[in-house]
Scaffold this motif. Sequence first.
Motif, PDB file in Angstrom:
ATOM      1  N   LYS A  32      41.311  36.416  30.081  1.00 36.45           N
ATOM      2  CA  LYS A  32      41.097  37.545  30.514  1.00 36.45           C
ATOM      3  C   LYS A  32      39.456  37.344  30.937  1.00 36.45           C
ATOM      4  O   LYS A  32      38.778  36.622  30.670  1.00 36.45           O
ATOM      5  N   LEU A  33      39.165  38.046  32.400  1.00 39.12           N
ATOM      6  CA  LEU A  33      37.909  37.779  33.051  1.00 39.12           C
ATOM      7  C   LEU A  33      37.181  39.198  32.912  1.00 39.12           C
ATOM      8  O   LEU A  33      37.902  40.313  33.196  1.00 39.12           O
ATOM      9  N   SER A  34      35.981  39.258  32.844  1.00 35.88           N
ATOM     10  CA  SER A  34      35.301  40.374  32.604  1.00 35.88           C
ATOM     11  C   SER A  34      34.425  40.548  33.718  1.00 35.88           C
ATOM     12  O   SER A  34      33.458  39.682  34.311  1.00 35.88           O
ATOM     13  N   THR A  35      34.492  41.768  34.323  1.00 37.77           N
ATOM     14  CA  THR A  35      33.794  41.906  35.673  1.00 37.77           C
ATOM     15  C   THR A  35      33.104  43.306  35.543  1.00 37.77           C
ATOM     16  O   THR A  35      33.265  44.127  34.546  1.00 37.77           O
ATOM     17  N   GLU A  36      32.034  43.650  36.437  1.00 40.24           N
ATOM     18  CA  GLU A  36      31.467  45.088  36.163  1.00 40.24           C
ATOM     19  C   GLU A  36      32.261  45.942  36.685  1.00 40.24           C
ATOM     20  O   GLU A  36      32.204  47.097  36.260  1.00 40.24           O
ATOM     21  N   LYS A  37      33.416  45.821  37.438  1.00 42.62           N
ATOM     22  CA  LYS A  37      34.545  46.739  37.526  1.00 42.62           C
ATOM     23  C   LYS A  37      35.455  46.976  36.710  1.00 42.62           C
ATOM     24  O   LYS A  37      36.180  47.954  36.587  1.00 42.62           O
ATOM     25  N   GLY A  38      35.640  45.909  35.838  1.00 40.81           N
ATOM     26  CA  GLY A  38      36.375  46.139  34.593  1.00 40.81           C
ATOM     27  C   GLY A  38      37.003  44.612  33.985  1.00 40.81           C
ATOM     28  O   GLY A  38      36.805  43.729  34.773  1.00 40.81           O
ATOM     29  N   ASP A  39      37.818  44.767  33.095  1.00 40.95           N
ATOM     30  CA  ASP A  39      38.401  43.666  32.700  1.00 40.95           C
ATOM     31  C   ASP A  39      39.838  43.610  33.305  1.00 40.95           C
ATOM     32  O   ASP A  39      40.404  44.314  33.761  1.00 40.95           O
ATOM     33  N   ALA A  40      40.176  42.158  33.662  1.00 42.17           N
ATOM     34  CA  ALA A  40      41.381  41.683  34.392  1.00 42.17           C
ATOM     35  C   ALA A  40      42.062  40.774  33.704  1.00 42.17           C
ATOM     36  O   ALA A  40      41.391  39.934  32.899  1.00 42.17           O
ATOM     37  N   ILE A  41      43.368  41.015  33.651  1.00 41.84           N
ATOM     38  CA  ILE A  41      44.245  39.929  32.841  1.00 41.84           C
ATOM     39  C   ILE A  41      45.211  39.351  33.738  1.00 41.84           C
ATOM     40  O   ILE A  41      45.580  39.657  34.890  1.00 41.84           O
ATOM     41  N   CYS A  42      45.350  38.023  33.378  1.00 41.54           N
ATOM     42  CA  CYS A  42      46.305  37.104  34.380  1.00 41.54           C
ATOM     43  C   CYS A  42      47.992  37.723  34.310  1.00 41.54           C
ATOM     44  O   CYS A  42      48.470  37.920  33.276  1.00 41.54           O
ATOM     45  N   GLN A  43      48.555  37.803  35.575  1.00 36.78           N
ATOM     46  CA  GLN A  43      49.935  38.310  35.599  1.00 36.78           C
ATOM     47  C   GLN A  43      50.812  37.052  35.860  1.00 36.78           C
ATOM     48  O   GLN A  43      51.934  37.366  35.572  1.00 36.78           O
ATOM     49  N   LEU A  79      47.188  28.546  41.756  1.00 37.78           N
ATOM     50  CA  LEU A  79      47.018  29.793  41.936  1.00 37.78           C
ATOM     51  C   LEU A  79      47.230  30.836  40.877  1.00 37.78           C
ATOM     52  O   LEU A  79      48.001  30.213  40.257  1.00 37.78           O
ATOM     53  N   MET A  80      46.342  31.820  40.714  1.00 34.89           N
ATOM     54  CA  MET A  80      46.400  32.668  39.583  1.00 34.89           C
ATOM     55  C   MET A  80      46.183  34.077  40.140  1.00 34.89           C
ATOM     56  O   MET A  80      45.471  34.424  40.920  1.00 34.89           O
ATOM     57  N   TRP A  81      47.184  34.906  39.701  1.00 34.08           N
ATOM     58  CA  TRP A  81      47.183  36.351  40.062  1.00 34.08           C
ATOM     59  C   TRP A  81      46.420  37.223  38.921  1.00 34.08           C
ATOM     60  O   TRP A  81      47.237  36.995  37.693  1.00 34.08           O
ATOM     61  N   PHE A  82      45.396  38.156  39.286  1.00 24.63           N
ATOM     62  CA  PHE A  82      45.010  38.812  38.142  1.00 24.63           C
ATOM     63  C   PHE A  82      45.113  40.348  38.724  1.00 24.63           C
ATOM     64  O   PHE A  82      45.075  40.647  39.759  1.00 24.63           O
ATOM     65  N   ALA A  83      44.817  41.232  37.346  1.00 26.24           N
ATOM     66  CA  ALA A  83      44.933  42.539  37.800  1.00 26.24           C
ATOM     67  C   ALA A  83      43.966  43.474  36.835  1.00 26.24           C
ATOM     68  O   ALA A  83      43.893  42.913  35.624  1.00 26.24           O
ATOM     69  N   TYR A  84      43.451  44.213  37.408  1.00 25.74           N
ATOM     70  CA  TYR A  84      42.320  45.091  36.350  1.00 25.74           C
ATOM     71  C   TYR A  84      43.389  45.970  35.506  1.00 25.74           C
ATOM     72  O   TYR A  84      44.460  46.459  35.673  1.00 25.74           O
TER      73      TYR A  84
END
Length: 422
Positions: A278-289, A297-302
């Motif tokens: 899980k990646l934490s950003t100012e726009k929100g947390d993103a989870i690997c898909q 390569l890795m795909w993430f979605a908010y």
Amino acid sequence: MACTSCSTSDGGAPKGCKNNGTCGTDSCNKLTVFDWLSNMTLPGGQAPFDCVEVRFKNGRKEFYRNTEKLTLSIGDIVATEASPGHDVGIVTLTGELVKVQMKKKAVNHEGEVAKIYRKASQKDIDIWSTARDKEEPMKVRAREIAIGLKLQMKISDIEFLGDGSKATFYYTAEDRVDFRQLIRDFASAFSTRVEMKQVGFRQEAARLGGIGSCGRELCCSTWLTDFRSVNTSAARYQQLSLNPQKLAGQCGKLKCCLNYELDTYMDALKDIPDMETKLSTEKGDAICQKIDIFKGLMWFAYIGNFAQWHILKVAQVKEIMDQNKQKIKVAALEDFAIEIEKPAVEKTFQNAMGQDSLTRFDQPKKSNNKKSNKNRRPEVAGKEKNPNAAPKVIQKITPNSNQNKPNTNGPKIRNEKKDSNQ
């Protein structure tokens, strides 16, 4: 790839074989055995090893002691000890390699081992082949008896002893089966000693054989002798779709080949973050898909917007993770995302025969008028070419005056006939 060392490591992840071709259960050599010591002589004063390996129906192998000091070689048919009577099999391995095989199979060569009686005579071979010919029609009749007793079981194979004194029925069943009445019916119907032996679904597929989805013969029926448990985690680590219809083999269990390339995937995943990252950003947390292991390569979605995915490289994901450990949030994933250009697909389809038209069968056939015009009269043909032209008058042919005269030859002939009759 089928030994007991292929267990799971800490955390539930598959460990893999790690034996690199020297599997402890010798699962890589089921039927084909290469004696690489056949051209080597024993040191002086050393007696040859007195045990041999004998193969029976469907790859079943046993070890026997050559107490009679017979001169045996690979391919000889021998009569071996059995209970009751004797069995007939084919020698598959002799010499010092048998000691190695017995050690791998956990058989003590110094303990009590069944013995070989003799080389099979022609009478032994005839009785053996006659018993083998009975197996297939007997299997059909045995299934009919089992269905008549309404037993939830499936008889997959029958194996006779070499002397035909006992028949072993191999069956599969989901639950426990009470086959006491079945054994009585078998004994009375076949007039032989009956032994029931339950096997698993994978052993059944190995005995029956078949063609896998890869187009090759089943591994379990050619070289795979030991079966290891296959978990769905092996499919998840290889990024496969968890579709039971695609992951299951002919036995109904997960395919054994899911473990073949598992070691390569596990080595590649060591340098890649987990799917639960899980990646934490100012726009929100993103989870690997999704993860592409070999492209890195890795795909993430908010969270809350799973329809839009962002592609990041593994190095960029590790960089964001290091900043998150320091309680630093990046601005957004869009700053690190990359775009993959899709290759242009060249349209190489050629409509040579008009096969893309859906109405090609609805079009009427064109008549060939050239041949029909040749057979017509010139007046009719000219009329069709110039429809505005005036029609030509065709004169009627009057009958000839001679045609109205009576035919005098007819009555004369009739009169001559009458005269002749008179």
